[in-house]
Design a protein around this motif. Structure first.
Motif, PDB file in Angstrom:
ATOM      1  N   LYS A 142       1.407  -1.069  -0.003  1.00 42.07           N
ATOM      2  CA  LYS A 142      -0.290  -0.084   0.319  1.00 42.07           C
ATOM      3  C   LYS A 142       0.687   1.105  -0.185  1.00 42.07           C
ATOM      4  N   GLU A 161      -1.199   4.151  -4.562  1.00 42.34           N
ATOM      5  CA  GLU A 161      -2.578   4.695  -5.706  1.00 42.34           C
ATOM      6  C   GLU A 161      -1.720   5.591  -7.227  1.00 42.34           C
ATOM      7  N   GLU A 177      -0.068   5.508 -11.583  1.00 38.23           N
ATOM      8  CA  GLU A 177      -0.736   6.199 -12.255  1.00 38.23           C
ATOM      9  C   GLU A 177       0.867   6.871 -13.314  1.00 38.23           C
TER      10      GLU A 177
END
Length: 334
Positions: free
Chosen positions: A93, A171, A175
Motif C-alpha cells: 500500500k 495509488e 498512475e
C-alpha cells in the motif's frame, strides 16, 4: 475455505547495479529497520544487468529472507527501467525507494512511514539530503544546478530531486509510467497526477564500498530531459498550441516580407527575383506551415491515443482530501 493472503503494507524498491560489496549489508540493514515495526513488507531488489556477482548474491540472500524478492533484468536498462520494473511488481500500500549503495539510511524508513500514517493528506514524502556527504565539485554542484532547473521548469520546488529515499502511496505511483531517464522527475510527475508532496530532511552517508555510477555529465542529460518534461506538462494534450505558436512566429514575418516584395514588384515595378530577402520570406513561410502541420498531426495523435481504449484525460479521488493545518516548519527533521 482457504484464508485470503493479507495485503503487503510496504514495498521497498531498490535498483542494484554492480553493488556486490553492498547488497549483503543492504538486505541486512533493511531487515533490521523493518522487522521491529511489525509491518508486512517486501524488499524488491532489481538487478539491472550487473556484470559482477550482485545477482547471485541476491539469489542466495533470498533463500534465507522470505521477504526479499529479487528481480533480474536481462541487461543493463538503466535506473528508470529498473524502478519501473520494481513499481510494477510492488504489492504494498506504500512504496519506498532508496539507492543500493547505503548512502541513504534504511533506519529512516520507519520514521517516514509513521509520518505518512499521520498525514493522510500527503501522497508522497521526498527525502532531502540536507547534510550531504559527497564531493562538492563532481556531485553537489551538478545536483544543485539540476535541482534548480527542475524546480523552475516544473513548478514543483524541492531542494533535492536526486535523493532516492522517497515514500509514495501506491495509488499515485501506479498512475506514473517511467521512460528514458525520467526517474529524476518522479516528484514532478506525481504532482502532475494530483499528488501532494512534502520534503523531509534525511540522513546521508558517504559511500564506503563500490564506485559511484554518477558524474557531472548527468547535469547535461537533465537539461535535455527538461525539454520533454516542459512539453509534457504544458502541451501534451494541446500540441497545436506548442507547434502552432512557434509556426506562426515564423509564418507571420515571412508573409509580411512576401507581401512587401509583392507590392514592390507589382506596384513599383522593382526586380525582386535576385534578392535574398525573397528566399528568406519563402523559408519563413515554409517553416511556419510545416510547424503548424506538425501541431495538427499531434492533435490527431492525441485523439488516437485517448479514444480507442477510452483513456481518461482526468482522474477522480475516492473522496475529499483530508485537510491538515500546515505548520510553519515545512521540513521537519527525522
Amino acid at each position: 475455505m482457504p484464508s485470503q493472503p493479507q495485503q503487503t503494507d510496504v514495498s521497498i524498491v531498490i535498483p542494484v547495479y554492480n553493488e556486490s560489496e553492498n547488497v549483503g549489508n543492504l538486505v541486512r540493514r533493511v531487515g533490521e529497520a523493518m522487522l521491529p515495526t511489525g509491518k508486512r513488507f517486501e524488499l524488491i531488489c532489481i538487478d539491472d544487468g550487473s556484470s559482477d556477482d550482485s545477482a547471485q548474491r541476491l539469489a542466495d540472500l533470498a533463500k534465507t529472507n522470505d521477504w526479499l524478492k529479487p528481480l533480474y533484468l536481462m541487461r543493463n536498462y538503466g535506473q528508470t527501467a529498473a524502478l519501473q520494473a520494481g513499481f510494477e511488481a510492488a504489492q504494498g500500500k506504500l512504496i519506498v525507494t532508496l539507492d543500493g549503495d547505503l548512502q541513504n539510511d534504511p533506519d529512516d524508513i520507519p520514521a517516514l512511514l509513521n509520518m505518512m500514517a499521520e498525514r493522510p493528506d500527503v501522497d508522497m514524502i521526498s527525502g532531502w539530503r540536507k547534510d550531504r556527504k559527497d564531493k562538492s565539485i563532481s556531485r553537489k554542484l551538478p545536483s544543485k544546478i539540476a535541482n534548480g532547473l527542475i524546480s523552475w521548469a516544473t513548478g514543483v520546488e524541492l531542494h533535492d530531486y536526486g535523493c532516492a529515499l522517497k515514500v509514495y502511496r501506491c495509488e499515485i505511483i501506479h498512475e506514473i509510467k517511467l521512460y528514458g531517464e525520467l526517474h529524476r522527475f518522479i516528484p514532478a510527475l506525481a504532482a502532475e497526477v494530483g499528488a501532494k508532496i512534502i520534503e523531509v530532511p534525511v540522513r546521508h552517508h558517504a559511500r564506503t564500498m563500490g564506485t559511484s555510477k554518477y558524474g557531472i555529465d548527468r547535469t547535461f542529460r537533465v537539461i535535455l530531459d527538461l525539454v520533454w518534461i516542459k512539453f509534457l506538462f504544458r502541451f501534451l494534450h494541446r500540441p497545436l498550441h506548442a507547434f502552432g505558436g512557434v509556426g506562426l512566429t515564423f509564418f507571420s514575418p515571412g508573409m509580411l516580407i512576401l507581401l512587401w516584395l509583392a507590392v514592390q514588384k507589382f506596384a513599383l515595378g522593382a526586380n525582386i527575383g535576385g534578392r535574398p530577402l525573397l528566399l528568406v520570406g519563402f523559408m519563413l513561410v515554409l517553416i511556419g506551415v510545416l510547424l503548424v502541420a506538425m501541431g495538427v498531426l499531434g492533435e490527431i495523435l492525441i485523439r488516437i491515443y485517448h479514444e480507442p481504449e477510452g483513456r481518461a484525460q482526468y482522474r477522480l479521488r475516492d473522496g475529499p482530501r483530508v485537510l491538515r493545518p500546515e505548520k510553519h516548519d515545512t521540513t521537519p527533521e527525522i
